[in-house]
Design a protein around this motif. Structure first.
Motif, PDB file in Angstrom:
ATOM      1  N   LYS A  86       0.668  -1.558  -0.067  1.00 25.90           N
ATOM      2  CA  LYS A  86       0.178   0.289  -0.275  1.00 25.90           C
ATOM      3  C   LYS A  86       1.230   1.025   0.028  1.00 25.90           C
ATOM      4  O   LYS A  86       2.360   0.749   0.690  1.00 25.90           O
ATOM      5  CB  LYS A  86      -1.060   0.074   0.659  1.00 25.90           C
ATOM      6  CG  LYS A  86      -1.901  -1.273   1.469  1.00 25.90           C
ATOM      7  CD  LYS A  86      -2.575  -1.169   2.530  1.00 25.90           C
ATOM      8  CE  LYS A  86      -4.210  -2.167   2.823  1.00 25.90           C
ATOM      9  NZ  LYS A  86      -4.517  -2.378   3.890  1.00 25.90           N
ATOM     10  N   ASP A  87       0.371   2.562  -0.240  1.00 27.10           N
ATOM     11  CA  ASP A  87       1.018   3.076  -0.994  1.00 27.10           C
ATOM     12  C   ASP A  87       0.641   4.653   0.745  1.00 27.10           C
ATOM     13  O   ASP A  87       0.109   3.563   1.671  1.00 27.10           O
ATOM     14  CB  ASP A  87       0.723   4.762  -1.930  1.00 27.10           C
ATOM     15  CG  ASP A  87      -0.863   4.666  -1.418  1.00 27.10           C
ATOM     16  OD1 ASP A  87      -1.357   4.763  -0.944  1.00 27.10           O
ATOM     17  OD2 ASP A  87      -1.249   5.066  -2.628  1.00 27.10           O
ATOM     18  N   ASP A 113      -1.210   6.435   1.258  1.00 28.11           N
ATOM     19  CA  ASP A 113      -2.747   7.155   0.936  1.00 28.11           C
ATOM     20  C   ASP A 113      -3.401   5.684   1.649  1.00 28.11           C
ATOM     21  O   ASP A 113      -4.660   5.479   2.090  1.00 28.11           O
ATOM     22  CB  ASP A 113      -3.452   7.793   0.545  1.00 28.11           C
ATOM     23  CG  ASP A 113      -2.349   8.994  -0.007  1.00 28.11           C
ATOM     24  OD1 ASP A 113      -1.988   9.567   1.143  1.00 28.11           O
ATOM     25  OD2 ASP A 113      -2.281   9.562  -0.828  1.00 28.11           O
ATOM     26  N   ASN A 127      -3.489   3.162  -0.375  1.00 30.19           N
ATOM     27  CA  ASN A 127      -4.334   2.193  -1.649  1.00 30.19           C
ATOM     28  C   ASN A 127      -3.159   0.888  -1.786  1.00 30.19           C
ATOM     29  O   ASN A 127      -1.927   1.382  -1.560  1.00 30.19           O
ATOM     30  CB  ASN A 127      -4.771   3.466  -2.556  1.00 30.19           C
ATOM     31  CG  ASN A 127      -5.291   4.793  -2.243  1.00 30.19           C
ATOM     32  OD1 ASN A 127      -6.375   4.375  -1.798  1.00 30.19           O
ATOM     33  ND2 ASN A 127      -4.902   5.926  -2.733  1.00 30.19           N
ATOM     34  N   GLU A 135       5.870   2.574  -4.373  1.00 28.43           N
ATOM     35  CA  GLU A 135       5.401   4.319  -3.878  1.00 28.43           C
ATOM     36  C   GLU A 135       6.329   5.137  -5.001  1.00 28.43           C
ATOM     37  O   GLU A 135       6.696   5.671  -5.259  1.00 28.43           O
ATOM     38  CB  GLU A 135       4.804   4.091  -2.579  1.00 28.43           C
ATOM     39  CG  GLU A 135       4.282   5.633  -2.882  1.00 28.43           C
ATOM     40  CD  GLU A 135       3.733   6.292  -1.487  1.00 28.43           C
ATOM     41  OE1 GLU A 135       2.919   7.348  -1.307  1.00 28.43           O
ATOM     42  OE2 GLU A 135       4.118   6.011  -0.441  1.00 28.43           O
TER      43      GLU A 135
END
Length: 810
Positions: free
Chosen positions: A404-405, A407, A409, A444
């Motif tokens: 995940k990044d 944020d 996501n 990311e």
């Protein structure tokens, strides 16, 4: 023509733009103000007016407009002074100014552009022309503003990237810290009885039965690794003797042979006499911590110094080694819907497999779209029978986690697979979390960097397009200016040639008649003298007074001089007609030597005035299909530049050097090639020319002789064709042939920096007012664009300049 139509349509579209700019009209004529104000207001522009220059300067100072329409002739301060003051102010110098004036002289237009005007419109005003020219300047202004905004946005994106990288460094620093899981056991040692009392956890650490009998100090010694026993006993004895606390690490061997790592911390209990009677403390099982340290050391050694794609490869490899599994991979989404993935790194136990793409449907990775961690410790192929990749690699167990990044996501996933069952201990899960966190940050970072590179590429493309648009606008403007100037010049030359030709023809037609009349009169006088040899005294006095004998001898000379002068006038008229070329809008077949000779005739007055020697070296050239008048203009501009360069070179004014300013014009026919060394091939051409000079005559030679007769310092060499002189047939050339025109001078030359800019529109090295900077730019367009040829320049400072024109023969 197509480019002009596209640009015109673009200007027309801009006229309907909903957001119009503010235009300031400065004119002392109420009629002009009223007309322009109404015209621009109908187009949606915000219009302001000023009746004089001072009022205009105050208006611009209070609220700068987007564009200014400025009259020249006004009371108090004229338009030129207003423009100069605005251009001298940094806050207003960028405002485009269009002069609108009834003055149509070239001097006024040149002066307007020199002080910074963007355009010049002559009165009476053509409505469509005014609108198009105004919108043209406003279009350039919008493009400049857009470029400025895009640069600001790009700077902000770069700043955002730097901030992201700073956060990434902080995140990477936090990843260096790992949690430690410890098992703690307490103990007490009676120094007098040497008995050891342990907690239940202490027994477990040593691998002993908590229900067994009391443990002695000797039992403890026997469980310690032989290599660590001396240090342990020495530390305990020192604590008993000194009463000081201690901290020691050592290994123990359990009854099943398993080795555990312990950390023991102890303190002494003293009696009233200060003697140590007891030691007590704790022992921490740090085996798992040791293993984690070793695993972390392996991770750091393999991945800490790497980033990007290199990290992805290292991460997959070390993850498989630390977890002791066969396969490890890191993947990201290959389509916007996230239903297909592409591996970034794929370790197969022995080497890296090439990256692959596959659909997530019916695979163990499918649930990771929802951000779920998936663990299938066994029977993997039975659970996912449609996944052929699992069958190919014989995978039986699987663990996968989404990446995940910042944020939250899902941007990819990390997975490990093995050919045997895969139970996950707390230790392995912790190691996985370390890898997952680092891989997510790196992925990311990779995606952000890729997006930034794409954004930068887009912005660079936009900048190139804007620069190209501005260049095309400048080129179009230069073409319009030069085309209008050359058209006017051609009409003027043609008119002058016509007016000169009429009286010259009248004089030429009457000279033979007058010559015959004079001969008849002289014949009559001689007959009278023979018949009446003795004259009256008055007649004899008149004969002596008018010097009759001298008149009889001088009249034929005078008539001959008049005839030579009339022929010279006819020659100049023919040269003017050839140069003006008003009927040469299309290509025609011409003798280029005639065009060059015509240009030299027109330039003869400057050549004589500057005492410049001209050498013409013509080869035999077939007739050439070209735009004759435009080609003559190019030759004239190059010769004018050569004359200017020779005039400004101080070395020719040094009488001791005895140097002669020289311009060499040569032609040749050769196979197409473009090399920097072409300027040095003149010597070979001269040798061929000297070999054939005795037997070769032609138009070039006749032109040269005419030049000598006229008093011009011209040296002519006529050369045979290089192909024919070598005995080869020219029926089938080995490569496309080009006609080469070389114009050289031995003047001041140019530096490399100037040579790089000489073909740029409006670039000039001449003083202000002496040149427009359009000559070489127009020459480049005529040769390269019109004739599909090439124009080259080779120059050495202090030695001279060599311009080479290459024009395809067909």
């Amino acid at each position: 023509m197509l480019k002009t139509l596209l640009y015109t349509s673009q200007i027309s579209a801009s006229l309907n733009h909903s957001l119009k700019e503010t235009i300031l009209i400065v004119d002392d004529s109420p009629d002009s103000l009223s007309f322009l104000r109404k015209l621009l207001a109908e187009q949606g522009y915000t219009v302001r007016v000023s009746l004089n220059g001072r009022q205009a300067l105050q208006s611009v100072d209070l609220m700068p407009p987007d564009l200014i329409l400025l009259d020249i002739l006004m009371p108090d301060i004229d338009g030129y002074q207003v423009c100069q003051q605005l251009k001298a102010n940094p806050e207003t110098q960028a405002i485009p100014i269009i002069f609108i004036s009834a003055r149509k002289e070239t001097f006024d237009k040149v002066k307007a552009f020199e002080i910074g005007a963007a355009d010049y419109i002559s009165k009476p005003i053509a409505t469509q022309e005014v609108l198009v020219r105004i919108e043209h300047q406003l279009h350039i202004l919008r493009l400049q503003r857009q470029l400025k905004q895009e640069n600001a946005r790009l700077s902000q994106e770069i700043q955002d990237r730097q901030n992201t990288e700073a956060k990434l460094r902080i995140s990477e620093a936090s990843l260096l810290q790992a949690q430690r899981i410890a098992q703690i056991g307490s103990w007490e040692f009676d120094v007098r009885t040497r008995h050891v009392t342990c907690s239940r956890e202490k027994y477990c650490i040593f691998g002993l039965d908590p229900n067994s009998s009391v443990i002695t100090y000797e039992d403890i010694i026997q469980r310690i690794h032989p290599d660590d026993q001396p240090l342990f006993e020495e530390t305990v004895q020192d604590a008993i003797a000194s009463g000081q606390p201690y901290n020691i690490e050592f290994r123990v061997i359990r009854p099943n042979g398993q080795i555990r790592y312990l950390e023991s911390r102890g303190e002494a209990l003293l009696n009233d006499q200060g003697q140590v009677i007891q030691l007590f403390g704790i022992s921490v099982d740090m085996t798992e911590r040791k293993r984690r340290q070793q695993a972390l050391r392996l991770i750091v050694e393999g991945t800490a110094a790497t980033t990007g794609d290199t990290f992805m490869s290292s991460c997959a490899r070390y993850l498989a080694q630390v977890l002791q599994v066969r396969y490890a991979l890191i993947a990201t989404f290959a389509n916007p819907a996230g239903t297909r993935v592409r591996t970034l790194s794929y370790w197969t136990g022995e080497n890296w497999h090439e990256n692959i793409e596959y659909d997530l449907k019916n695979t163990p990775c499918e649930d990771m779209l929802l951000g779920k961690t998936c663990h299938y410790p066994k029977n993997l192929q039975q659970l996912f029978p449609k996944d052929r990749i699992l069958q190919e690699i014989n995978a039986h167990s699987y663990f996968g986690s989404p990446l995940k990044d910042s944020d939250g996501n899902v941007i990819g996933f990390l997975a490990v697979l093995d050919e045997k069952p895969m139970p996950l201990t707390v230790e392995k899960r912790m190691i996985l979390q370390i890898f997952i966190a680092r891989a997510g940050v790196e992925l990311e970072h990779l995606q952000a960097e890729a997006e930034l590179q794409q954004s930068e590429a887009r912005e660079r493309q936009k900048a190139r397009e804007l620069k190209l648009t501005l260049s095309e606008l400048q080129q179009t403007q230069s073409q319009l200016i030069q085309s209008k100037k050359m058209s006017s010049l051609g009409q003027m030359i043609a008119g002058v040639a016509h007016e000169i030709n009429n009286p010259a023809t009248f004089i030429a037609g009457n000279i033979p008649i007058a010559h015959q009349y004079f001969n008849d009169l002289i014949k009559l006088i001689k007959l009278y003298q023979e018949v009446y040899p003795h004259h009256h005294s008055e007649i004899q006095a008149c004969i002596e007074d008018i010097e009759l004998e001298f008149l009889q001898a001088d009249i034929p000379k005078i008539m001959n001089s008049m005839n030579v002068g009339v022929n010279r006038i006819h020659q100049i008229v023919m040269s003017l007609r050839r140069f003006s070329g008003l009927d040469e809008a299309k290509q025609k077949v011409v003798n280029i030597h005639e065009g060059i000779d015509t240009t030299l005739v027109l330039m003869e007055h400057r050549l004589r005035a500057t005492n410049i020697k001209v050498i013409k070296e013509y080869s035999q050239i077939p007739l050439l299909t070209c735009y004759a008048s435009q080609l003559n203009q190019v030759v004239m501009m190059l010769i004018e530049n050569a004359i200017d360069a020779l005039q400004t070179d101080s070395k020719f004014h040094n009488l001791k050097l005895r140097l002669v300013p020289t311009i060499t014009v040569s032609t040749e026919l050769r196979q197409s090639k473009t090399k920097a060394g072409e300027a040095g091939e003149t010597g070979e051409t001269e040798e061929a020319g000297e070999a054939g000079e005795a037997g070769e005559t032609g138009e070039a030679g006749e032109a040269g002789e005419a030049g000598e007769a006229g008093g011009e310092k011209i040296k002519l060499r006529a050369y045979p064709s290089s192909i024919e002189s070598q005995g080869f047939s020219s029926a089938i050339p080995a490569a496309p042939q080009v006609v080469v025109i070389r114009i050289s001078d031995n003047g001041i030359g140019m530096s490399e920096e100037i040579q790089e800019k000489i073909f740029d529109p409006f670039f000039t090295t001449k003083p202000v007012g002496s040149g427009t900077g359009l000559g070489l730019a127009i020459s480049h367009q005529i040769i390269v664009d019109k004739h599909k040829g090439n124009i080259l320049c080779f120059s050495v400072p202090g030695q001279g300049t060599d311009f080479i024109l290459e024009i395809p023969l067909t």
